[in-house]
Motif scaffolding. Structure first.
Motif, PDB file in Angstrom:
ATOM      1  N   LEU A   1      -5.663   7.105   5.868  1.00  0.00           N
ATOM      2  CA  LEU A   1      -6.630   6.254   6.557  1.00  0.00           C
ATOM      3  C   LEU A   1      -6.458   6.335   8.071  1.00  0.00           C
ATOM      4  CD1 LEU A   1      -6.508   3.110   4.248  1.00  0.00           C
ATOM      5  CD2 LEU A   1      -8.467   4.643   4.553  1.00  0.00           C
ATOM      6  N   GLU A   2      -5.229   6.258   8.520  1.00  0.00           N
ATOM      7  CA  GLU A   2      -4.966   6.295   9.955  1.00  0.00           C
ATOM      8  C   GLU A   2      -5.405   7.632  10.559  1.00  0.00           C
ATOM      9  OE1 GLU A   2      -1.533   4.258  12.653  1.00  0.00           O
ATOM     10  OE2 GLU A   2      -0.861   5.513  10.974  1.00  0.00           O
ATOM     11  N   ARG A   3      -5.189   8.697   9.808  1.00  0.00           N
ATOM     12  CA  ARG A   3      -5.580  10.029  10.272  1.00  0.00           C
ATOM     13  C   ARG A   3      -7.101  10.137  10.401  1.00  0.00           C
ATOM     14  NH1 ARG A   3      -2.500  12.451   7.092  1.00  0.00           N
ATOM     15  NH2 ARG A   3      -3.970  12.868   5.406  1.00  0.00           N
ATOM     16  N   ASN A   4      -7.820   9.335   9.627  1.00  0.00           N
ATOM     17  CA  ASN A   4      -9.283   9.357   9.676  1.00  0.00           C
ATOM     18  C   ASN A   4      -9.863   8.244  10.545  1.00  0.00           C
ATOM     19  OD1 ASN A   4     -10.589  11.454   7.653  1.00  0.00           O
ATOM     20  ND2 ASN A   4      -8.690  10.719   6.705  1.00  0.00           N
ATOM     21  N   GLY A   5      -9.016   7.627  11.361  1.00  0.00           N
ATOM     22  CA  GLY A   5      -9.494   6.694  12.358  1.00  0.00           C
ATOM     23  C   GLY A   5      -9.639   5.257  11.929  1.00  0.00           C
ATOM     24  N   HIS A   6      -9.049   4.872  10.791  1.00  0.00           N
ATOM     25  CA  HIS A   6      -9.162   3.499  10.307  1.00  0.00           C
ATOM     26  C   HIS A   6      -7.984   2.648  10.789  1.00  0.00           C
ATOM     27  CE1 HIS A   6     -12.443   4.543   7.543  1.00  0.00           C
ATOM     28  NE2 HIS A   6     -11.759   5.647   7.271  1.00  0.00           N
TER      29      HIS A   6
ATOM     30  N   ALA B   1      -5.975  13.284   0.658  1.00  0.00           N
ATOM     31  CA  ALA B   1      -7.132  13.668   1.469  1.00  0.00           C
ATOM     32  C   ALA B   1      -8.361  13.900   0.586  1.00  0.00           C
ATOM     33  CB  ALA B   1      -6.813  14.929   2.273  1.00  0.00           C
ATOM     34  N   ARG B   2      -8.158  14.512  -0.581  1.00  0.00           N
ATOM     35  CA  ARG B   2      -9.279  14.719  -1.508  1.00  0.00           C
ATOM     36  C   ARG B   2      -9.819  13.382  -2.009  1.00  0.00           C
ATOM     37  NH1 ARG B   2      -6.038  18.971  -3.498  1.00  0.00           N
ATOM     38  NH2 ARG B   2      -5.267  17.611  -5.177  1.00  0.00           N
ATOM     39  N   ALA B   3      -8.905  12.478  -2.377  1.00  0.00           N
ATOM     40  CA  ALA B   3      -9.337  11.170  -2.872  1.00  0.00           C
ATOM     41  C   ALA B   3     -10.110  10.416  -1.791  1.00  0.00           C
ATOM     42  CB  ALA B   3      -8.120  10.357  -3.330  1.00  0.00           C
ATOM     43  N   TYR B   4      -9.641  10.491  -0.569  1.00  0.00           N
ATOM     44  CA  TYR B   4     -10.343   9.836   0.544  1.00  0.00           C
ATOM     45  C   TYR B   4     -11.742  10.414   0.702  1.00  0.00           C
ATOM     46  CZ  TYR B   4     -11.678   8.521   5.280  1.00  0.00           C
ATOM     47  OH  TYR B   4     -12.375   8.045   6.354  1.00  0.00           O
ATOM     48  N   LYS B   5     -11.852  11.732   0.684  1.00  0.00           N
ATOM     49  CA  LYS B   5     -13.146  12.400   0.856  1.00  0.00           C
ATOM     50  C   LYS B   5     -14.112  12.009  -0.258  1.00  0.00           C
ATOM     51  CE  LYS B   5     -15.207  16.999   1.279  1.00  0.00           C
ATOM     52  NZ  LYS B   5     -14.926  18.475   1.304  1.00  0.00           N
ATOM     53  N   GLN B   6     -13.611  11.992  -1.488  1.00  0.00           N
ATOM     54  CA  GLN B   6     -14.458  11.648  -2.625  1.00  0.00           C
ATOM     55  C   GLN B   6     -14.906  10.192  -2.569  1.00  0.00           C
ATOM     56  OE1 GLN B   6     -11.686  12.818  -5.606  1.00  0.00           O
ATOM     57  NE2 GLN B   6     -12.027  15.013  -5.277  1.00  0.00           N
ATOM     58  N   MET B   7     -13.990   9.309  -2.208  1.00  0.00           N
ATOM     59  CA  MET B   7     -14.338   7.892  -2.117  1.00  0.00           C
ATOM     60  C   MET B   7     -15.341   7.660  -0.994  1.00  0.00           C
ATOM     61  SD  MET B   7     -13.686   5.089  -3.740  1.00  0.00           S
ATOM     62  CE  MET B   7     -12.080   5.363  -4.505  1.00  0.00           C
TER      63      MET B   7
ATOM     64  N   PRO C   1       0.825  -1.202   0.000  1.00  0.00           N
ATOM     65  CA  PRO C   1       0.000   0.000   0.000  1.00  0.00           C
ATOM     66  C   PRO C   1       0.863   1.258   0.000  1.00  0.00           C
ATOM     67  CG  PRO C   1      -0.775  -1.585   1.636  1.00  0.00           C
ATOM     68  CD  PRO C   1       0.563  -2.063   1.161  1.00  0.00           C
ATOM     69  N   HIS C   2       0.362   2.312  -0.614  1.00  0.00           N
ATOM     70  CA  HIS C   2       1.091   3.579  -0.656  1.00  0.00           C
ATOM     71  C   HIS C   2       1.157   4.179   0.747  1.00  0.00           C
ATOM     72  CE1 HIS C   2       2.241   7.643  -1.770  1.00  0.00           C
ATOM     73  NE2 HIS C   2       2.435   7.233  -3.021  1.00  0.00           N
ATOM     74  N   PRO C   3       2.317   4.639   1.176  1.00  0.00           N
ATOM     75  CA  PRO C   3       2.446   5.198   2.539  1.00  0.00           C
ATOM     76  C   PRO C   3       1.463   6.331   2.819  1.00  0.00           C
ATOM     77  CG  PRO C   3       4.610   4.847   1.567  1.00  0.00           C
ATOM     78  CD  PRO C   3       3.618   4.599   0.474  1.00  0.00           C
ATOM     79  N   LEU C   4       1.203   7.198   1.828  1.00  0.00           N
ATOM     80  CA  LEU C   4       0.281   8.310   2.051  1.00  0.00           C
ATOM     81  C   LEU C   4      -1.168   7.833   2.138  1.00  0.00           C
ATOM     82  CD1 LEU C   4       1.789  11.174  -0.139  1.00  0.00           C
ATOM     83  CD2 LEU C   4       1.750  10.990   2.358  1.00  0.00           C
ATOM     84  N   ALA C   5      -1.488   6.730   1.461  1.00  0.00           N
ATOM     85  CA  ALA C   5      -2.823   6.161   1.603  1.00  0.00           C
ATOM     86  C   ALA C   5      -3.025   5.647   3.034  1.00  0.00           C
ATOM     87  CB  ALA C   5      -3.034   5.033   0.600  1.00  0.00           C
ATOM     88  N   LEU C   6      -2.023   4.948   3.545  1.00  0.00           N
ATOM     89  CA  LEU C   6      -2.111   4.438   4.911  1.00  0.00           C
ATOM     90  C   LEU C   6      -2.164   5.582   5.918  1.00  0.00           C
ATOM     91  CD1 LEU C   6       0.417   1.446   4.753  1.00  0.00           C
ATOM     92  CD2 LEU C   6      -2.083   1.391   4.519  1.00  0.00           C
ATOM     93  N   ALA C   7      -1.369   6.609   5.700  1.00  0.00           N
ATOM     94  CA  ALA C   7      -1.362   7.750   6.620  1.00  0.00           C
ATOM     95  C   ALA C   7      -2.718   8.456   6.613  1.00  0.00           C
ATOM     96  CB  ALA C   7      -0.250   8.721   6.224  1.00  0.00           C
TER      97      ALA C   7
END
Length: 287
Positions: A166-171, A239-245, A158-164
């Motif tokens: 997710l973790e920042r959003n409580g996952h 962060a934008r991709a996370y919000k959109q998804m 997994p991409h490090p920024l994807a994991l970061a």
């Protein structure tokens, strides 16, 4: 009408024109830019133009202009007319003879509440968008859904920024991994109820037939890993991709009836896929 149908069949008799038509069918109801079509099929612009003109000439596809770009979309009415011409006579009153157009067996009009539904998110590398989607769906509604993700050409991590993000959003990110799509097409793998592609490259690829005729949709989102700039700018892209998804998955989970295979649900899934996204641009399909 018969003459037109025969002209359409002749046009589709060319392997590359058929490949182009099949790609547009996979992306329906979205209109696809000509440049993306050329890249996906490995065609020169001039060659693609000839094939598009041939398909448009028999009303199999339609074009629309978006700024300076031409986008193409399948004419579903024309596709249905071909199916009707080929199969309607032999199947009239005997749909069991033509399973390709036989109705999907119904379990009634009630939501499938007797078991959890299996959902898989597919991307090319299974490293960012699909990984985030798996975690969002998993944590949003564990009672109703089993959530998975996979890649057609997984990166392996997994991409490090994807994991970061997710973790920042409580996952919980402990068990997230990059997986090959083959893992879910083996004997004994969970049978999917829903298949969502979240990058254009994965949606453009031909995949093996899934058992059980799952409901599918394309929820393409710009690749956050393609973002340029400093670390803060790249983090904002994720962060934008996370919000959109998350917005799309929440809209799906909020539907009043999530019964796989119903036309109403398919229409809702397609509408969710057309939700506007920020930063829409070229999707390199890296992740």
């Amino acid at each position: 009408m018969e003459k037109l149908i025969l002209e359409r069949l002749t046009t589709l008799g060319h392997p590359q024109r058929m490949a182009l038509f099949r790609l547009l069918m996979r992306r329906y109801p979205q209109a696809v830019p000509a440049g993306e079509l050329a890249q996906a099929l490995g065609l020169k612009a001039s060659t693609l133009s000839v094939y598009l003109s041939a398909l448009a000439g028999v009303d199999l596809i339609a074009k629309s202009r978006h700024g300076t770009s031409l986008h193409y979309k399948v004419q579903q009415k024309a596709a249905r007319e071909i199916i009707d011409y080929l199969f309607l006579d032999c199947c009239r009153g005997r749909p069991q003879l033509c399973p390709t157009i036989a109705p999907i067996p119904s379990k009634g009009n009630q939501p499938m509440s007797d078991r959890k539904l299996n959902v898989i998110f597919i991307c090319t590398g299974n490293s960012a968008r699909s990984i985030m989607a798996e975690a969002i769906m998993r944590d949003l509604d564990k009672a109703r859904f089993n959530s998975f993700s996979a890649g057609t050409r997984p990166t392996g991590t997994p991409h490090p920024l994807a994991l970061a993000t997710l973790e920042r959003n409580g996952h919980d990110i402990a068990n997230l991994r990059s997986k090959n799509l083959d893992e879910f097409q083996k004997v004994g793998a969970p049978q999917m109820d829903f298949i969502f592609t979240v990058c254009d490259s994965a949606a453009n690829e031909e995949c093996a037939i899934w058992p059980g005729r799952p409901t599918s949709g394309h929820w393409g989102i710009p690749d956050p890993a393609a973002a340029t700039g400093n670390d803060a700018e790249k983090s904002r892209a994720f962060a934008r991709a996370y919000k959109q998804m998350r917005a799309r998955i929440e809209a799906f989970a909020a539907l009043p009836d999530i019964t796989p295979g119903t036309p109403e649900l398919q229409n809702n899934i397609d509408e969710i896929g057309n939700m506007p996204v920020q930063g829409q641009g070229i999707d390199h399909g890296t992740f």
